[in-house]
Design a protein around this motif. Sequence first.
Motif, PDB file in Angstrom:
ATOM      1  N   ASP A 141       0.971  -1.141   0.109  1.00 22.03           N
ATOM      2  CA  ASP A 141      -0.132  -0.090   0.026  1.00 22.03           C
ATOM      3  C   ASP A 141       1.000   1.240   0.002  1.00 22.03           C
ATOM      4  O   ASP A 141       0.718   2.250  -0.842  1.00 22.03           O
ATOM      5  N   ALA A 142       1.991   1.271   0.880  1.00 18.61           N
ATOM      6  CA  ALA A 142       2.754   2.400   0.973  1.00 18.61           C
ATOM      7  C   ALA A 142       3.579   2.658  -0.472  1.00 18.61           C
ATOM      8  O   ALA A 142       3.818   3.758  -0.967  1.00 18.61           O
ATOM      9  N   ALA A 168       1.908   6.464  -7.059  1.00 16.16           N
ATOM     10  CA  ALA A 168       0.820   7.551  -7.783  1.00 16.16           C
ATOM     11  C   ALA A 168       1.545   8.829  -7.839  1.00 16.16           C
ATOM     12  O   ALA A 168       0.973   9.660  -8.638  1.00 16.16           O
ATOM     13  N   GLY A 169       2.698   9.237  -7.280  1.00 19.02           N
ATOM     14  CA  GLY A 169       3.175  10.580  -7.493  1.00 19.02           C
ATOM     15  C   GLY A 169       4.448  10.519  -8.110  1.00 19.02           C
ATOM     16  O   GLY A 169       5.065  11.480  -8.276  1.00 19.02           O
ATOM     17  N   HIS A 170       5.244   9.273  -8.394  1.00 12.95           N
ATOM     18  CA  HIS A 170       6.639   9.366  -9.075  1.00 12.95           C
ATOM     19  C   HIS A 170       6.484   8.135  -9.977  1.00 12.95           C
ATOM     20  O   HIS A 170       5.769   7.371 -10.262  1.00 12.95           O
ATOM     21  N   ALA A 178      -1.810   5.221  -9.234  1.00 13.93           N
ATOM     22  CA  ALA A 178      -0.804   4.246  -8.779  1.00 13.93           C
ATOM     23  C   ALA A 178      -0.457   3.289  -9.989  1.00 13.93           C
ATOM     24  O   ALA A 178       0.663   2.988 -10.288  1.00 13.93           O
ATOM     25  N   LEU A 179      -1.365   2.897 -10.727  1.00  9.40           N
ATOM     26  CA  LEU A 179      -1.398   1.928 -11.828  1.00  9.40           C
ATOM     27  C   LEU A 179      -0.892   2.700 -13.025  1.00  9.40           C
ATOM     28  O   LEU A 179      -0.116   2.382 -13.789  1.00  9.40           O
ATOM     29  N   SER A 180      -1.595   3.985 -13.420  1.00  8.69           N
ATOM     30  CA  SER A 180      -1.450   4.514 -14.696  1.00  8.69           C
ATOM     31  C   SER A 180       0.116   5.108 -14.841  1.00  8.69           C
ATOM     32  O   SER A 180       0.622   4.952 -15.674  1.00  8.69           O
TER      33      SER A 180
END
Length: 208
Positions: free
Chosen positions: A21-22, A28-30, A107-109
């Motif tokens: 999860d972390a 998601a942001g990098h 997070a997946l895209s």
Amino acid sequence: MAGKDWLASRRAEVAADRILDAAGELFAGHDVASVGMNDIARAAGCSRATLYRYFENRDALHTAYVHREAYRLHEQMTVLISEIADPRERLLAGLTSAMGMVRESPALSSWFAATGSPIGAEMAEQSEVIQALTSGFLLSLRPDDPGAVHRRARWLVRILTSLLIFPGRDAADERAMLEEFVVPLVCPSETDSAVSASGLPTDRDSSA
């Protein structure tokens, strides 16, 4: 003893999920390739030693994350298309909904960002879990030779990852491409199958 073993296994599962999860929040942001094990350990609130106890290296963590998300997306997609009876419509709806869910998840895209390394495509191509889920989906549409289904599944995964990295103009454009070029090959109609088996030319062959 059995009860203690079960509790230990459950705690390990919870801990691994917390780490994944972390990692997902960081993805998601990098750029996925830029997220290191130190970053994930800090985000999960654990030490590097604890992190490596569950995932021996970054490739193992990537694989675990992708497989967990693949199962989740497959389950959601199956529910979404459960009421569609026609195999070709089920295929089209399954493909479009799966791509939509990937794109809706930051997070997946990020795994398929055209500006980053093609890590998502590489993972999808190499993952036996993704290949098996895709093969199972195709077999749920209609029974077929397992070898042929496996080959179609590999090709289909490549098509979807290509569209995720290089999208069509819009959703309608992608749907039209899938409907014209993918659906007839992956799930041919009875007419298409009969014509192919007879060796007679199709309308497209005749016009050429």
